[in-house]
Design a protein around this motif. Structure first.
Motif, PDB file in Angstrom:
ATOM      1  N   ARG A  67       0.829  -1.216   0.000  1.00  0.00           N
ATOM      2  CA  ARG A  67       0.000   0.000   0.000  1.00  0.00           C
ATOM      3  C   ARG A  67       0.860   1.262   0.000  1.00  0.00           C
ATOM      4  O   ARG A  67       0.575   2.233   0.721  1.00  0.00           O
ATOM      5  N   LYS A  68       1.899   1.165  -0.735  1.00  0.00           N
ATOM      6  CA  LYS A  68       2.735   2.354  -0.869  1.00  0.00           C
ATOM      7  C   LYS A  68       2.950   2.622  -2.351  1.00  0.00           C
ATOM      8  O   LYS A  68       2.828   1.711  -3.184  1.00  0.00           O
ATOM      9  N   PHE A  69       3.299   3.834  -2.639  1.00  0.00           N
ATOM     10  CA  PHE A  69       3.443   4.212  -4.032  1.00  0.00           C
ATOM     11  C   PHE A  69       4.819   3.804  -4.543  1.00  0.00           C
ATOM     12  O   PHE A  69       5.804   3.915  -3.810  1.00  0.00           O
ATOM     13  N   PRO A  70       4.857   3.365  -5.808  1.00  0.00           N
ATOM     14  CA  PRO A  70       6.165   3.014  -6.368  1.00  0.00           C
ATOM     15  C   PRO A  70       7.072   4.231  -6.385  1.00  0.00           C
ATOM     16  O   PRO A  70       6.603   5.370  -6.481  1.00  0.00           O
ATOM     17  N   GLN A  71       8.336   3.954  -6.272  1.00  0.00           N
ATOM     18  CA  GLN A  71       9.304   5.052  -6.345  1.00  0.00           C
ATOM     19  C   GLN A  71       9.213   5.708  -7.712  1.00  0.00           C
ATOM     20  O   GLN A  71       9.049   5.016  -8.727  1.00  0.00           O
ATOM     21  N   PRO A 283      -1.934  10.284   5.190  1.00  0.00           N
ATOM     22  CA  PRO A 283      -0.530  10.466   5.565  1.00  0.00           C
ATOM     23  C   PRO A 283      -0.033   9.193   6.248  1.00  0.00           C
ATOM     24  O   PRO A 283      -0.767   8.566   7.021  1.00  0.00           O
ATOM     25  N   ASP A 284       1.174   8.830   5.944  1.00  0.00           N
ATOM     26  CA  ASP A 284       1.755   7.639   6.561  1.00  0.00           C
ATOM     27  C   ASP A 284       2.031   7.949   8.035  1.00  0.00           C
ATOM     28  O   ASP A 284       2.806   8.847   8.339  1.00  0.00           O
ATOM     29  N   PRO A 285       1.377   7.226   8.965  1.00  0.00           N
ATOM     30  CA  PRO A 285       1.603   7.535  10.387  1.00  0.00           C
ATOM     31  C   PRO A 285       3.073   7.450  10.778  1.00  0.00           C
ATOM     32  O   PRO A 285       3.518   8.144  11.685  1.00  0.00           O
ATOM     33  N   ASP A 286       3.815   6.561  10.080  1.00  0.00           N
ATOM     34  CA  ASP A 286       5.239   6.434  10.426  1.00  0.00           C
ATOM     35  C   ASP A 286       6.071   7.551   9.829  1.00  0.00           C
ATOM     36  O   ASP A 286       7.189   7.796  10.264  1.00  0.00           O
ATOM     37  N   ASN A 287       5.544   8.185   8.820  1.00  0.00           N
ATOM     38  CA  ASN A 287       6.277   9.278   8.172  1.00  0.00           C
ATOM     39  C   ASN A 287       5.255  10.231   7.556  1.00  0.00           C
ATOM     40  O   ASN A 287       4.924  10.139   6.375  1.00  0.00           O
ATOM     41  N   THR A 289       5.124  12.936   6.307  1.00  0.00           N
ATOM     42  CA  THR A 289       5.372  13.711   5.093  1.00  0.00           C
ATOM     43  C   THR A 289       5.069  12.869   3.845  1.00  0.00           C
ATOM     44  O   THR A 289       4.964  13.392   2.751  1.00  0.00           O
ATOM     45  N   GLN A 290       4.981  11.569   4.010  1.00  0.00           N
ATOM     46  CA  GLN A 290       4.669  10.672   2.905  1.00  0.00           C
ATOM     47  C   GLN A 290       3.219  10.216   2.995  1.00  0.00           C
ATOM     48  O   GLN A 290       2.647  10.162   4.079  1.00  0.00           O
ATOM     49  N   MET A 291       2.683   9.907   1.834  1.00  0.00           N
ATOM     50  CA  MET A 291       1.312   9.397   1.816  1.00  0.00           C
ATOM     51  C   MET A 291       1.338   7.888   1.613  1.00  0.00           C
ATOM     52  O   MET A 291       2.254   7.351   0.996  1.00  0.00           O
TER      53      MET A 291
ATOM     54  N   GLU B 342       0.328   7.154  17.878  1.00  0.00           N
ATOM     55  CA  GLU B 342       0.219   8.356  17.048  1.00  0.00           C
ATOM     56  C   GLU B 342      -1.043   8.297  16.195  1.00  0.00           C
ATOM     57  O   GLU B 342      -1.808   9.246  16.140  1.00  0.00           O
ATOM     58  N   GLY B 343      -1.233   7.147  15.546  1.00  0.00           N
ATOM     59  CA  GLY B 343      -2.441   6.962  14.741  1.00  0.00           C
ATOM     60  C   GLY B 343      -2.527   7.929  13.574  1.00  0.00           C
ATOM     61  O   GLY B 343      -1.523   8.475  13.114  1.00  0.00           O
ATOM     62  N   TYR B 344      -3.737   8.125  13.126  1.00  0.00           N
ATOM     63  CA  TYR B 344      -3.971   9.002  11.973  1.00  0.00           C
ATOM     64  C   TYR B 344      -3.570  10.433  12.336  1.00  0.00           C
ATOM     65  O   TYR B 344      -4.116  11.018  13.269  1.00  0.00           O
ATOM     66  N   PRO B 345      -2.609  10.990  11.624  1.00  0.00           N
ATOM     67  CA  PRO B 345      -2.030  12.258  12.097  1.00  0.00           C
ATOM     68  C   PRO B 345      -2.825  13.514  11.776  1.00  0.00           C
ATOM     69  O   PRO B 345      -2.537  14.561  12.329  1.00  0.00           O
ATOM     70  N   SER B 346      -3.815  13.413  10.911  1.00  0.00           N
ATOM     71  CA  SER B 346      -4.448  14.650  10.430  1.00  0.00           C
ATOM     72  C   SER B 346      -5.633  15.117  11.264  1.00  0.00           C
ATOM     73  O   SER B 346      -6.080  16.250  11.100  1.00  0.00           O
ATOM     74  N   ALA B 347      -6.167  14.262  12.107  1.00  0.00           N
ATOM     75  CA  ALA B 347      -7.341  14.666  12.895  1.00  0.00           C
ATOM     76  C   ALA B 347      -7.490  13.752  14.094  1.00  0.00           C
ATOM     77  O   ALA B 347      -6.904  12.672  14.137  1.00  0.00           O
TER      78      ALA B 347
END
Lengths: 321, 476
Positions: A67-71, A283-287, A289-291, B342-347
């Motif tokens: 479930r991540k986007f290809p580079q 948004p990726d909870p682990d990062n 800034t990434q989706m 942390e979970g879903y960060p936007s809300a």
């Protein structure tokens, strides 16, 4: 290009991907195999050499499994795939028995250049070369990107003129249009902003045939949506994109598709589209800034432009023979 | 013929009892060091008073007897209906007795006494032992309908009460200004108007006090049952100034309040700790102001799980309308437990917080005004997908609808502390503006003054300059 490569290319249909950086070209290709599996209409995508097979596996598993986007592509990636399946309208066995029709095999020679190479620099020569040699182009128009950046025209204009120049030299511009088939794909239909725009224009219809009940924009309405999205572009130049397509391509060789590589969110429990909760991108909870992709991937209108191009090119080949 | 000290006390006592209206009693004190002329009277509050109107040492009196007598007569003034009392106490040599004898002749109806004790001390005792001729009441406030305040008197002593008698009263001291709460005693009878007897101010922590009033003497009431170290000081303002400082209305929240702290516990550990610490400061500050009158609810929350493997941080009520100390302990427990996922960060599930608080308030009403303090970083979820691209509440709750539902109750106010240091997907904090009914306080810029302002915004702490100068009468 060595003789072997030339021979291989002649077997398949050279389809090039075209679009600004971030318009989702690579993701589109990754979604292609998933979309064929979801449709379950007998079509499948197989690699025709080891690197292309590996790339097919990676693109699809990144998207559906991880479930991540290809580079994003670096330089120009080339995927040699075969679209294999029953020809449309010939899927059923003959009632009186006997052998069924032969499987249809459409060779795809897909070029996925990084968006940057569309810029007018030395590297773009290679791209122009490949576009000239292709006869099918999948043009990805990212309306969100266009709204924010408004640079589709910049990416399109220079390359298009160069192709035209090459075609004039090769005597293939005699009727004033490029010989290519062009599938204009309006991407990111899963984005709420795009969906809402289509809804406001009353271009959305529920997909009564699909099991999930996704909203759809019919191919006939896709052009209207494209026109509207061009009008609201940040630069205001996107309108020129529409005009240039009209000027450089045969009208009957251009089709518009409203697409999404990942589709709308579908709750795995209910397996039904919920118009109140459509977003499949988080948004990726682990990062943050990434989706990342929220739920299962249900591509929308990803196979249609490819099969259309493949069939048109195949038909063209047949008529030439 | 002169009489002794005991009889003098009795006569003085009877004479003071008889005082009233415009009647006064003059006492000529032929003392050890000189001559004094006392005037005894009752003031407007009916309190007997002794005033030394004239005094002179023996040495200053003319050596001529007639001239000396005339000086004293002049000091006594014109003859009144009540003849003066003539008292000679241990006078130097026999001059006092001689003057006493001569003045006896000048005032034939006057009683004359000789004694050993100074007149001033005797007068003090006589006055102190006088029974009250009016009711003594503590001037207090009572909250009427719609929060309107009215002045009332709470009887401390009946007519006839004497030195050493006690009365009991329960009052609530409300937040006061720097001068403190004014304890005013007024005298009242059917025939007289309300008259102020005394007014003293004392700075007390807000709260309920069971006071014991002791009558030390007419005009002097001592209040016991106050916190150790608290001391009365003089109240020098005019009574009219004190009365004008009384707010017209008093929200019930100033008396009892229900603080609901909703803290987002997802996010970086240091941020979560800071949010919990802020909630604790708010509880402490409010509890200090509303001693015995504050109930606190604590709930923690985080984001929804928006997909199958998402981290869900549900709403947890750690306390509902509990004592502040219990909630402070719960806050410490939460801080010790570390942050939630942390979970879903936007809300985060603020819309569900609003809904559940409204549900609970309907199911279990809490006396007084409730104040909901939201402390967190993430905005609420929208009810459906929208251009914000924030995922909707899985229960499709609309935070604006829930907010209106709460506000429609009319007994709850909201304020927000926004943790801006935590970056969310959307920098826009308009939702926090709406939740807090104005710009939210910034978690990192919240000093004690801001906490007080926040409490005022929540109507749990007094607004600046909005104090209650008199105690509020509490039912016993």
């Amino acid at each position: 290009m060595n003789p072997q490569e030339t021979a291989r290319q002649q077997l398949g249909h050279n389809i090039a991907m075209w679009g600004t950086p971030g318009s989702g070209k690579t993701t589109f290709l990754g979604a292609l195999s998933i979309a064929l599996s979801r449709q379950d209409q007998g079509w499948k995508l197989v690699g025709s050499d080891v690197p292309s097979t590996d790339a097919l596996i990676k693109l699809a598993t990144d998207l559906a499994g991880q479930r991540k986007f290809p580079q994003p592509t670096q330089g120009i990636e080339r995927y040699r795939w075969n679209l294999v399946g029953a020809a449309p309208g010939r899927r059923r066995r003959r009632p009186w028995g006997g052998p069924g029709p032969e499987a249809v095999q459409i060779g795809l020679d897909l070029r996925d250049p990084t968006g940057e190479v569309y810029a007018l620099n030395a590297a773009s020569e290679d791209l122009v070369e490949r576009l000239v040699k292709s006869r099918g182009i999948i043009y990805l128009f990212d309306p969100v990107w266009e709204f924010v950046k408004g640079n589709s025209f910049d990416y399109l204009y220079g390359v298009l003129l160069r192709i035209a120049h090459r075609m004039v030299d090769a005597g293939e511009f005699s009727d004033g249009s490029l010989p290519h088939y062009l599938a204009v794909c309006i991407t990111k239909f899963d984005d709420v902003r795009v969906l809402e725009t289509a809804e406001k224009l009353r271009l959305v219809t529920p997909d009564t045939e699909g099991l999930l009940g996704f909203p759809r924009v019919g191919d006939d309405d896709a052009r209207a949506l494209f026109r509207w999205l061009c009008e609201v572009s940040r630069s205001g130049n996107a309108e020129l994109v529409l005009n240039m397509i009209k000027q450089f391509f045969h009208e009957d060789r251009v089709r518009y598709y409203v697409t999404s590589s990942i589709g709308f969110y579908v709750d795995p429990e209910f397996r039904l589209f919920d118009p109140d909760d459509v977003q499949n991108l988080i948004p990726d909870p682990d990062n943050p800034t990434q989706m990342k992709i929220r739920g299962p991937v249900y591509p929308i209108n990803v196979t249609e432009p490819v099969t259309w191009l493949a069939q048109e090119l195949a038909a063209q080949d047949r008529s030439r023979r | 013929m002169s009489r002794d000290s005991r009889e003098l006390r009795e006569v003085l006592s009877a004479a003071v009892t008889e005082l009233g209206g415009s009647r006064w009693l003059t006492v000529v004190d032929l003392g050890q060091d000189g001559v004094g002329v006392w005037e005894l009277y009752r003031d407007e509050a009916g309190t007997p008073r002794g005033e030394l109107r004239w005094t002179t040492p023996w040495s200053a009196l003319p050596s001529d007897d007639a001239a000396a007598d005339q000086a004293i007569v002049d000091a006594v003034g014109p003859a009144t209906r009540i003849p003066p009392l003539l008292v000679s106490t241990n006078s130097r040599g026999d001059r006092g007795d001689k003057v006493l004898e001569r003045l006896g002749r000048r005032y034939p109806r006057a009683a004359a006494f000789t004694g050993e004790h100074p007149v001033d001390r005797m007068l003090l005792k006589v006055i102190a032992r006088q029974p009250l001729t009016r009711f003594y009441e503590l001037v207090a406030l009572r909250r009427r309908a719609a929060g309107r305040l009215e002045l009332v008197g709470c009887q401390l002593f009946p007519i006839g009460a004497r030195r050493g008698d006690t009365g009991h009263v329960r009052v609530r001291c409300l937040p006061s200004d720097a001068r403190g709460t004014v304890f005013a005693v007024a005298a009242y009878s059917r025939d007289t108007r309300f008259q102020l007897v005394s007014a003293q101010a004392i700075k007390l922590p807000p709260g309920v006090y069971d006071l014991t009033a002791e009558l030390r003497r007419p005009g002097l009431v001592h209040f016991g049952g106050l916190p150790e170290g608290a001391a009365f000081g003089p109240e020098r303002r005019a009574w009219s100034a004190i009365v004008s400082a009384i707010p017209e209305r008093l929200d019930r929240a100033t008396i009892v309040g229900h603080l609901i702290c909703a803290v987002e516990i997802s996010g970086p550990a240091d941020r979560v700790e800071r949010r919990l610490a802020t909630a604790a400061r708010m509880v402490e500050k409010t509890a200090a102001e509303l001693v015995g009158g504050l109930k606190v609810t604590l709930l923690s929350y985080g984001p929804h799980a928006h997909h199958r493997n998402g981290k869900d941080v549900p709403i947890r009520f750690d306390a509902w309308a509990e004592e502040p100390s219990r909630v402070l302990a719960a806050l410490r427990g939460l801080a010790g437990g570390g942050p939630a996922s942390e979970g879903y960060p936007s809300a985060a599930r603020i819309e569900c917080v609003l809904a559940e608080v409204a549900d609970r308030l309907e199911a279990s009403p809490v006396p007084g005004r409730s104040a909901l303090l939201l402390v967190g970083a993430r905005p609420p979820c929208p009810p459906r997908s929208d251009v914000s691209q924030v995922l909707p509440c899985p229960r499709r709750r609309d935070w604006r609808v829930e907010l209106r539902r709460l506000r429609r109750r009319g007994d709850i106010v909201l304020a927000a502390v926004h943790d801006r240091a935590v970056q969310t997907a959307h920098a826009d904090d308009s939702a926090w503006h709406e939740l807090g009914g104005g710009p939210p306080a910034d978690l990192d810029d919240l000093d004690d003054l801001d906490v007080a302002e926040l409490g005022a915004a929540l109507e749990l702490l007094p607004m600046k300059g909005r104090h209650v100068p008199l105690p509020l009468l509490e039912p016993r």
